[in-house]
Design a protein around this motif. Structure first.
Motif, PDB file in Angstrom:
ATOM      1  N   ASP A  22      35.576   1.821   4.781  1.00 43.46           N
ATOM      2  CA  ASP A  22      34.409   2.683   4.608  1.00 43.46           C
ATOM      3  C   ASP A  22      33.821   2.527   3.198  1.00 43.46           C
ATOM      4  O   ASP A  22      32.631   2.360   3.023  1.00 43.46           O
ATOM      5  CB  ASP A  22      34.819   4.144   4.868  1.00 43.46           C
ATOM      6  CG  ASP A  22      33.783   5.134   4.389  1.00 43.46           C
ATOM      7  OD1 ASP A  22      32.666   5.115   4.929  1.00 43.46           O
ATOM      8  OD2 ASP A  22      34.089   5.931   3.468  1.00 43.46           O
ATOM      9  N   ARG A  23      34.707   2.554   2.197  1.00 48.53           N
ATOM     10  CA  ARG A  23      34.237   2.443   0.807  1.00 48.53           C
ATOM     11  C   ARG A  23      33.602   1.097   0.542  1.00 48.53           C
ATOM     12  O   ARG A  23      32.552   1.000  -0.080  1.00 48.53           O
ATOM     13  CB  ARG A  23      35.399   2.661  -0.167  1.00 48.53           C
ATOM     14  CG  ARG A  23      35.611   4.108  -0.569  1.00 48.53           C
ATOM     15  CD  ARG A  23      36.481   4.205  -1.825  1.00 48.53           C
ATOM     16  NE  ARG A  23      37.703   3.411  -1.730  1.00 48.53           N
ATOM     17  CZ  ARG A  23      38.837   3.824  -1.170  1.00 48.53           C
ATOM     18  NH1 ARG A  23      38.900   5.042  -0.659  1.00 48.53           N
ATOM     19  NH2 ARG A  23      39.891   3.039  -1.136  1.00 48.53           N
ATOM     20  N   TYR A  26      30.228   1.068   2.107  1.00 48.91           N
ATOM     21  CA  TYR A  26      29.272   2.013   1.508  1.00 48.91           C
ATOM     22  C   TYR A  26      28.763   1.479   0.169  1.00 48.91           C
ATOM     23  O   TYR A  26      27.620   1.707  -0.209  1.00 48.91           O
ATOM     24  CB  TYR A  26      29.895   3.402   1.341  1.00 48.91           C
ATOM     25  CG  TYR A  26      28.811   4.445   1.153  1.00 48.91           C
ATOM     26  CD1 TYR A  26      28.090   4.900   2.238  1.00 48.91           C
ATOM     27  CD2 TYR A  26      28.469   4.913  -0.115  1.00 48.91           C
ATOM     28  CE1 TYR A  26      27.056   5.811   2.081  1.00 48.91           C
ATOM     29  CE2 TYR A  26      27.442   5.824  -0.287  1.00 48.91           C
ATOM     30  CZ  TYR A  26      26.740   6.272   0.816  1.00 48.91           C
ATOM     31  OH  TYR A  26      25.707   7.157   0.656  1.00 48.91           O
ATOM     32  N   ARG A  29      25.904  -0.546   0.889  1.00 48.62           N
ATOM     33  CA  ARG A  29      24.755   0.323   1.156  1.00 48.62           C
ATOM     34  C   ARG A  29      24.156   0.821  -0.168  1.00 48.62           C
ATOM     35  O   ARG A  29      22.944   0.863  -0.332  1.00 48.62           O
ATOM     36  CB  ARG A  29      25.194   1.488   2.049  1.00 48.62           C
ATOM     37  CG  ARG A  29      24.497   2.806   1.883  1.00 48.62           C
ATOM     38  CD  ARG A  29      23.274   3.024   2.774  1.00 48.62           C
ATOM     39  NE  ARG A  29      22.351   3.959   2.138  1.00 48.62           N
ATOM     40  CZ  ARG A  29      22.237   5.255   2.451  1.00 48.62           C
ATOM     41  NH1 ARG A  29      22.919   5.743   3.447  1.00 48.62           N
ATOM     42  NH2 ARG A  29      21.397   6.025   1.798  1.00 48.62           N
ATOM     43  N   ARG A  32      22.173  -1.806  -1.794  1.00 47.41           N
ATOM     44  CA  ARG A  32      20.904  -1.900  -1.076  1.00 47.41           C
ATOM     45  C   ARG A  32      19.941  -0.796  -1.526  1.00 47.41           C
ATOM     46  O   ARG A  32      18.761  -1.041  -1.750  1.00 47.41           O
ATOM     47  CB  ARG A  32      21.181  -1.819   0.437  1.00 47.41           C
ATOM     48  CG  ARG A  32      19.966  -1.742   1.318  1.00 47.41           C
ATOM     49  CD  ARG A  32      19.728  -0.309   1.780  1.00 47.41           C
ATOM     50  NE  ARG A  32      18.422  -0.176   2.417  1.00 47.41           N
ATOM     51  CZ  ARG A  32      17.598   0.858   2.212  1.00 47.41           C
ATOM     52  NH1 ARG A  32      17.927   1.837   1.400  1.00 47.41           N
ATOM     53  NH2 ARG A  32      16.444   0.919   2.809  1.00 47.41           N
ATOM     54  N   ASP A  33      20.471   0.407  -1.676  1.00 47.23           N
ATOM     55  CA  ASP A  33      19.614   1.530  -2.101  1.00 47.23           C
ATOM     56  C   ASP A  33      19.001   1.268  -3.478  1.00 47.23           C
ATOM     57  O   ASP A  33      17.823   1.522  -3.693  1.00 47.23           O
ATOM     58  CB  ASP A  33      20.425   2.828  -2.178  1.00 47.23           C
ATOM     59  CG  ASP A  33      20.706   3.409  -0.794  1.00 47.23           C
ATOM     60  OD1 ASP A  33      20.188   2.850   0.197  1.00 47.23           O
ATOM     61  OD2 ASP A  33      21.434   4.416  -0.714  1.00 47.23           O
ATOM     62  N   ALA A  36      16.250  -1.213  -2.998  1.00 46.66           N
ATOM     63  CA  ALA A  36      15.114  -0.646  -2.273  1.00 46.66           C
ATOM     64  C   ALA A  36      14.326   0.293  -3.191  1.00 46.66           C
ATOM     65  O   ALA A  36      13.097   0.334  -3.151  1.00 46.66           O
ATOM     66  CB  ALA A  36      15.598   0.099  -1.034  1.00 46.66           C
ATOM     67  N   THR A 311      25.264   1.076   6.675  1.00 49.13           N
ATOM     68  CA  THR A 311      24.964   2.497   6.517  1.00 49.13           C
ATOM     69  C   THR A 311      25.574   3.336   7.632  1.00 49.13           C
ATOM     70  O   THR A 311      25.713   4.547   7.481  1.00 49.13           O
ATOM     71  CB  THR A 311      23.439   2.746   6.442  1.00 49.13           C
ATOM     72  OG1 THR A 311      23.227   4.011   5.799  1.00 49.13           O
ATOM     73  CG2 THR A 311      22.802   2.803   7.827  1.00 49.13           C
ATOM     74  N   PRO A 313      27.832   5.498   9.574  1.00 48.66           N
ATOM     75  CA  PRO A 313      29.083   6.189   9.239  1.00 48.66           C
ATOM     76  C   PRO A 313      30.160   5.942  10.289  1.00 48.66           C
ATOM     77  O   PRO A 313      31.346   6.038   9.982  1.00 48.66           O
ATOM     78  CB  PRO A 313      28.682   7.662   9.202  1.00 48.66           C
ATOM     79  CG  PRO A 313      27.446   7.764  10.021  1.00 48.66           C
ATOM     80  CD  PRO A 313      26.745   6.436   9.889  1.00 48.66           C
ATOM     81  N   ARG A 316      31.464   2.126   9.783  1.00 43.84           N
ATOM     82  CA  ARG A 316      32.317   2.029   8.595  1.00 43.84           C
ATOM     83  C   ARG A 316      33.705   2.582   8.864  1.00 43.84           C
ATOM     84  O   ARG A 316      34.678   2.170   8.263  1.00 43.84           O
ATOM     85  CB  ARG A 316      31.686   2.774   7.422  1.00 43.84           C
ATOM     86  CG  ARG A 316      30.657   1.954   6.681  1.00 43.84           C
ATOM     87  CD  ARG A 316      30.210   2.647   5.415  1.00 43.84           C
ATOM     88  NE  ARG A 316      28.988   3.397   5.605  1.00 43.84           N
ATOM     89  CZ  ARG A 316      28.899   4.713   5.567  1.00 43.84           C
ATOM     90  NH1 ARG A 316      29.960   5.463   5.323  1.00 43.84           N
ATOM     91  NH2 ARG A 316      27.746   5.295   5.757  1.00 43.84           N
ATOM     92  N   SER A 356      20.372   7.223  10.215  1.00 45.08           N
ATOM     93  CA  SER A 356      20.322   6.508   8.941  1.00 45.08           C
ATOM     94  C   SER A 356      19.914   5.055   9.173  1.00 45.08           C
ATOM     95  O   SER A 356      19.155   4.475   8.386  1.00 45.08           O
ATOM     96  CB  SER A 356      21.691   6.573   8.255  1.00 45.08           C
ATOM     97  OG  SER A 356      21.632   5.939   7.013  1.00 45.08           O
ATOM     98  N   ASN A 359      16.322   4.359   9.206  1.00 46.03           N
ATOM     99  CA  ASN A 359      15.690   4.483   7.897  1.00 46.03           C
ATOM    100  C   ASN A 359      16.011   3.349   6.930  1.00 46.03           C
ATOM    101  O   ASN A 359      15.304   3.169   5.947  1.00 46.03           O
ATOM    102  CB  ASN A 359      16.055   5.825   7.257  1.00 46.03           C
ATOM    103  CG  ASN A 359      15.297   6.969   7.893  1.00 46.03           C
ATOM    104  OD1 ASN A 359      14.153   7.232   7.554  1.00 46.03           O
ATOM    105  ND2 ASN A 359      15.916   7.624   8.861  1.00 46.03           N
ATOM    106  N   VAL A 360      17.086   2.616   7.180  1.00 39.35           N
ATOM    107  CA  VAL A 360      17.344   1.455   6.315  1.00 39.35           C
ATOM    108  C   VAL A 360      16.747   0.174   6.870  1.00 39.35           C
ATOM    109  O   VAL A 360      16.499  -0.761   6.119  1.00 39.35           O
ATOM    110  CB  VAL A 360      18.846   1.156   6.066  1.00 39.35           C
ATOM    111  CG1 VAL A 360      19.489   2.214   5.221  1.00 39.35           C
ATOM    112  CG2 VAL A 360      19.602   0.906   7.338  1.00 39.35           C
TER     113      VAL A 360
END
Ligand code: SF4
Lengths: 458, 246
Positions: A22-23, A26, A29, A32-33, A36, A311, A313, A316, A356, A359-360
Motif C-alpha cells: 500500500d505504501r 501510494y 500516487r 503523480r500529485d 499534476a 490511487t 485503495p 493497493r 478517486s 479523478n486521476v
C-alpha cells in the motif's frame, strides 16, 4: 464471497507485506500529485486528452487507414489482426519468414493479452523481456501484477535471491543498484545476440505514419538497434491524429504513471533503416465490440498509465493477483467485464466507489461510474452474487414498509447485543456493530421530544 | 423558505442525536424546518450493490414525502449525492413537477452555500480531524478532491472554523477512502476493515480527539474499528459539533 474478496483476504493475511505494498504504491500516487499540481493547465490537458481520444475513436476507420497509408509510404509493413490468435499467427509468420530464434521484447500489455510469449516458445522462439520489472517476472514465471510497475509486489530481497539463482549474483546482496547492474549485464548479452526485436506502441500517429514507444530504461531503443527485424504490436485504439495531439499525451503520460515530467525515452519510429524491416501489427481482439458498447466505450481512451491502480485503495490493499483478469485495478475490473462478465464478474465487488480513479485518469475515463454501471447489469447477466441479492431483497421489504422498518429497528434496539454483534455477522470481522438507539429519530419526533431539546432523554 | 428534514434510515435507527442536531442547527439559523413522518431509506444501499432499479419505489415515496418543500436537507453526503445523481433516472416527472434531485442538499452544503452564516453559536474546545468522505468530496465537492489541480477549498473546514475553541486537523491522506462503501463493507470485509484501520490511524496521528465528517456511515464504520481495536479517538458527526456547547 467474490473471487476478488477471497484472494484479497489471502493477500491481507500478511499484514506487514500488505501495508508495505500500500505504501509503495501510494508513494507513486503522491509523486503523480506533485507533478499534476505543478502544471497549471493540468485539468485542461486531461480534458484535451479525453476529447482527442473521443474524436479519434469516433473516426477510427479514417485514422487507422491514414496511419496504414502513411506508414506504408514510409516503408513499414502493416498487418491487421482480428483477434489474439490472428496476431500470434501473423507474428509467428513474420518470424518464420525472417528466421531467428531469439526475440528481445520491450514491455507490451498486448502481448500478455494475447499470450504471445508462450505461443512463440512453442514455435521454438525465445522471447526475452528487456524491461527490468518484466524480466524479473519472467524469471519468476509469474505474470506482472501492475501494468506499469510489473514487479511492484516483489521485495528487493526476493529479487536478490532470484538473481542469485539465475545470474549468480553475490549471495545475500539485495542492493538495488547492484542488482540492476547485474540485470543490465545479462540483458546486454541478449540485446547483442537477439535476431528479432519487438515493442508495443504507445501512440500511432496517423498523419505521419510513425509511432511512439515510451520507456524509462531505453530498452526498446537498445532492443531495436541491433536486429534487422522490428515487430511492433498495437491495439487499434492506440492511433491518434497528429504530433500536436501526441504532445498532449506525452505531457500527461509519465506524470500520471510515475510522477516524472516525461518518460526517459520517448522514441519515434518512422521508417526502417536501409536493409531492415519494421512490421506493425494492428490488433482488434474485441476492441471494435467495446466501441459499440455505448455505456463503456470510454475504456478505449486508456493510455495504460496505471494511475488508477496506484490511487485505488482496494488495489493497493489486495495486490494485482487478487483480480482474475490479467489487468488489475479499476481499469482491469472494467476491461474484464467488457471481455466476459461470466469469467471476470468476480472482480466487480473490489470497489468501494470512492471515485478517486475517475479523478486521476489523464484521459478522464469515468472508471468508478462504469463499475457502478456494471454492477447494475450483473443481475440481468446472471452473474450477481446470490447472497448479496438476498440481502438486497430483504432490505427492499423492510424499507418499502415503514411499519416493518420501525418494528425491526425497535426490535434490534431491545434485543441483547450478541444477537447481531457476533462472529456470524460479516460486519464483525474486525469491527464492532453500532448500537441501536432506544428511540429512533422518528419516534422522538412523534413524541415531541425534538422540538423541546432540553427535555430529551440522553 | 420551507425546509424538509431528510433523515436517512441508519441515522434514524442508530444516530437520532445526529438528526436532532441537524434540526437544531437549521432552526438556530432561522430556518423553518419540518420532518415528514415515517421516512425509511433513499435506496442508496441497494443501488450501490447493483440494484438501482430496486430503489425506484423508495424514490417515489421520497418524492411524495418531500413534494411541498423548497429544500430537502439531510445529514448524509452519500445519500444526498445518490438522490441527486440517480433520482432523475428513477422517477418520472412528466407532470412538470421538479425532481427531488434539484432540491436535495447535504446539510453542510446547504448551510455553507445557501444560508451562508458568518458566525455560529457553538463552542467545542477539542481537537478534531476532518473525515473527507468520498461522496462528499468527489460527488458533492464539499472539499476539492486531492487528485485535481483546481483551487482548493473545504466547506467543512470553513464551517468548523466558525466554532469557538476548536482545533481542526486533517489526515495525511486527506481524502483516502475509509473503506465503508455500503455493501462493500461486508462483501469485501477484509479490504474494508484494513482500509478502516489505516484511515483511523491516519486520523489518530493528527493528535485529534474526534473524527468528524458529513457521513454517519463512514463514521459508523470507523467507530466499529475503533471499538474493536481500542483506539483512543472517537467519531462525532459534524452537525453535533456545529451545535455543541462544550
Ligand atoms: S484508465 Fe486512465 S488512469 Fe487507468 S491506466 Fe488507463 S489512462 Fe491510466
Amino acid at each position: 464471497m467474490s473471487t476478488h474478496a477471497k484472494a484479497a483476504a489471502k493477500f491481507l493475511a500478511d499484514r506487514d507485506r500488505a501495508a508495505w505494498h500500500d505504501r509503495a504504491l501510494y508513494l507513486v500516487r503522491e509523486k503523480r500529485d506533485r507533478m499534476a499540481h505543478s502544471v497549471p493547465e493540468w485539468e485542461t490537458l486531461r480534458q484535451a486528452a479525453s476529447d482527442i481520444k473521443l474524436h479519434t475513436l469516433s473516426h477510427l476507420g479514417h485514422y487507422l487507414e491514414q496511419f496504414e497509408r502513411n506508414a506504408t509510404a514510409n516503408g513499414m509493413i502493416v498487418h491487421w489482426a482480428e483477434d489474439a490468435e490472428a496476431m500470434n499467427r501473423i507474428v509467428g509468420q513474420i518470424v518464420r519468414e525472417h528466421g531467428g530464434r531469439k526475440l528481445v521484447k520491450s514491455k507490451s500489455m498486448l502481448s500478455e493479452e494475447c499470450g504471445l510469449t508462450p505461443y512463440l516458445a512453442e514455435q521454438g522462439v525465445e522471447a526475452v523481456e528487456s524491461d527490468l520489472g518484466e524480466r524479473i517476472m519472467q524469471l519468476m514465471h509469474r505474470p506482472p501484477s501492475h501494468i506499469v510497475l510489473p514487479a511492484i509486489h516483489v521485495r528487493r530481497e526476493e529479487v536478490g535471491a532470484l538473481f542469485e539463482r539465475e545470474m549468480a549474483t553475490e549471495p545475500g546482496n539485495s542492493d538495488p543498484t547492484y542488482l540492476t547492474h547485474a540485470a543490465r549485464k545479462c540483458l546486454r548479452e541478449t540485446f547483442r545476440t537477439a535476431d528479432i526485436s519487438m515493442t508495443g506502441v504507445n501512440f500511432a500517429i496517423a498523419a505521419e505514419g510513425s509511432f511512439a514507444v515510451c520507456t524509462n530504461e531505453g530498452n526498446a531503443d537498445l532492443g531495436t538497434s541491433f536486429p534487422d527485424l522490428h515487430i511492433a504490436i498495437m491495439g487499434l485504439e492506440k492511433v491518434i491524429p497528429d504530433y500536436a495531439s501526441l504532445a498532449v499525451f506525452t505531457r500527461l503520460l509519465a506524470r500520471s504513471a510515475t510522477g516524472q515530467p516525461v518518460t526517459t525515452y520517448t522514441s519515434l519510429y518512422r521508417r526502417p533503416e536501409p536493409g531492415k524491416e519494421i512490421h506493425v501489427v494492428i490488433v482488434d481482439n474485441g476492441r471494435t465490440e467495446s466501441l459499440c458498447n455505448e455505456a463503456h466505450r470510454n475504456m478505449l481512451k486508456c493510455l495504460r498509465c496505471g494511475a488508477c491502480m496506484n490511487t485505488c485503495p482496494v488495489y493497493r490493499r489486495s495486490g494485482g493477483y487478487s483480480y482474475s483478469y490479467f489487468i488489475p485495478g479499476p481499469l482491469g475490473i472494467n476491461l474484464g467485464m467488457l471481455r466476459s462478465p461470466e469469467r471476470y464478474g468476480g472482480n466487480v465487488s473490489g470497489c468501494s466507489l470512492c471515485y478517486s480513479c475517475s479523478n486521476v485518469c489523464p484521459a478522464r475515463i469515468d472508471l468508478g461510474e462504469q463499475i457502478y454501471a456494471w454492477r447494475q447489469e450483473m443481475d440481468a447477466d446472471g452473474v450477481a452474487d446470490p447472497q448479496k441479492k438476498m440481502m438486497v431483497k430483504t432490505m427492499n421489504v423492510l424499507m418499502r414498509h415503514k411499519g416493518l422498518f420501525y418494528t425491526a429497528i425497535k426490535g434490534a434496539a431491545l434485543a441483547p447485543r450478541f444477537v447481531y454483534n457476533n462472529r456470524f455477522n460479516p460486519w464483525c470481522a474486525g469491527r464492532e456493530m453500532p448500537r441501536f438507539a432506544r428511540r429512533s429519530f422518528n419516534e422522538l419526533w412523534k413524541s415531541g421530544m425534538i422540538d423541546q431539546p432540553k427535555k430529551e432523554e440522553k | 423558505m420551507k425546509v424538509g428534514l431528510f433523515i436517512p434510515c441508519y441515522v434514524n435507527a442508530l444516530y437520532p442525536q445526529v438528526g436532532e442536531a441537524s434540526y437544531r442547527l437549521l432552526r438556530s439559523l432561522g430556518v423553518e424546518v419540518d420532518y415528514p413522518l415515517d421516512q425509511t431509506c433513499c435506496g442508496q444501499p441497494m443501488a450501490n450493490a447493483g440494484y438501482e432499479r430496486d430503489a425506484e419505489p423508495l424514490a417515489r415515496r421520497m418524492e411524495q414525502l418531500f413534494a411541498g418543500y423548497d429544500y430537502v436537507v439531510g445529514p448524509s453526503a452519500s445519500c444526498a449525492s445518490f438522490i441527486r445523481e440517480s433520482y432523475p433516472r428513477l422517477t418520472s416527472h412528466n407532470d412538470g413537477s421538479p425532481c427531488l434531485a434539484s432540491r436535495i442538499y447535504e446539510i453542510c452544503e446547504f448551510v455553507h452555500d445557501i444560508l451562508r452564516p458568518s458566525q455560529l453559536d457553538a463552542s467545542f474546545h477539542h481537537k478534531v480531524s476532518i473525515h473527507n468522505s468520498c461522496h462528499g468530496v468527489r460527488m458533492l465537492h464539499l472539499s476539492t478532491p486531492s487528485e485535481l489541480n483546481v483551487p482548493h477549498r473545504s466547506k467543512l473546514r470553513e464551517l468548523l472554523e466558525l466554532v469557538e475553541g476548536i482545533e481542526v486537523f486533517e489526515p495525511k491522506r486527506v481524502d483516502e477512502c475509509c473503506g465503508f462503501g455500503g455493501m462493500f463493507a461486508v462483501e469485501e470485509r477484509d479490504v474494508s476493515v484494513c482500509m478502516g484501520r489505516d484511515k483511523v490511524r491516519d486520523h489518530l496521528s493528527t493528535g485529534a480527539e474526534y473524527i468528524t465528517g458529513a457521513d454517519s456511515s463512514c463514521l459508523m464504520h470507523m467507530q466499529g474499528v475503533i471499538d474493536r481495536e481500542g483506539f483512543p479517538i472517537r467519531t462525532k458527526h459534524i452537525v453535533e459539533i456545529l451545535t455543541a456547547k462544550e
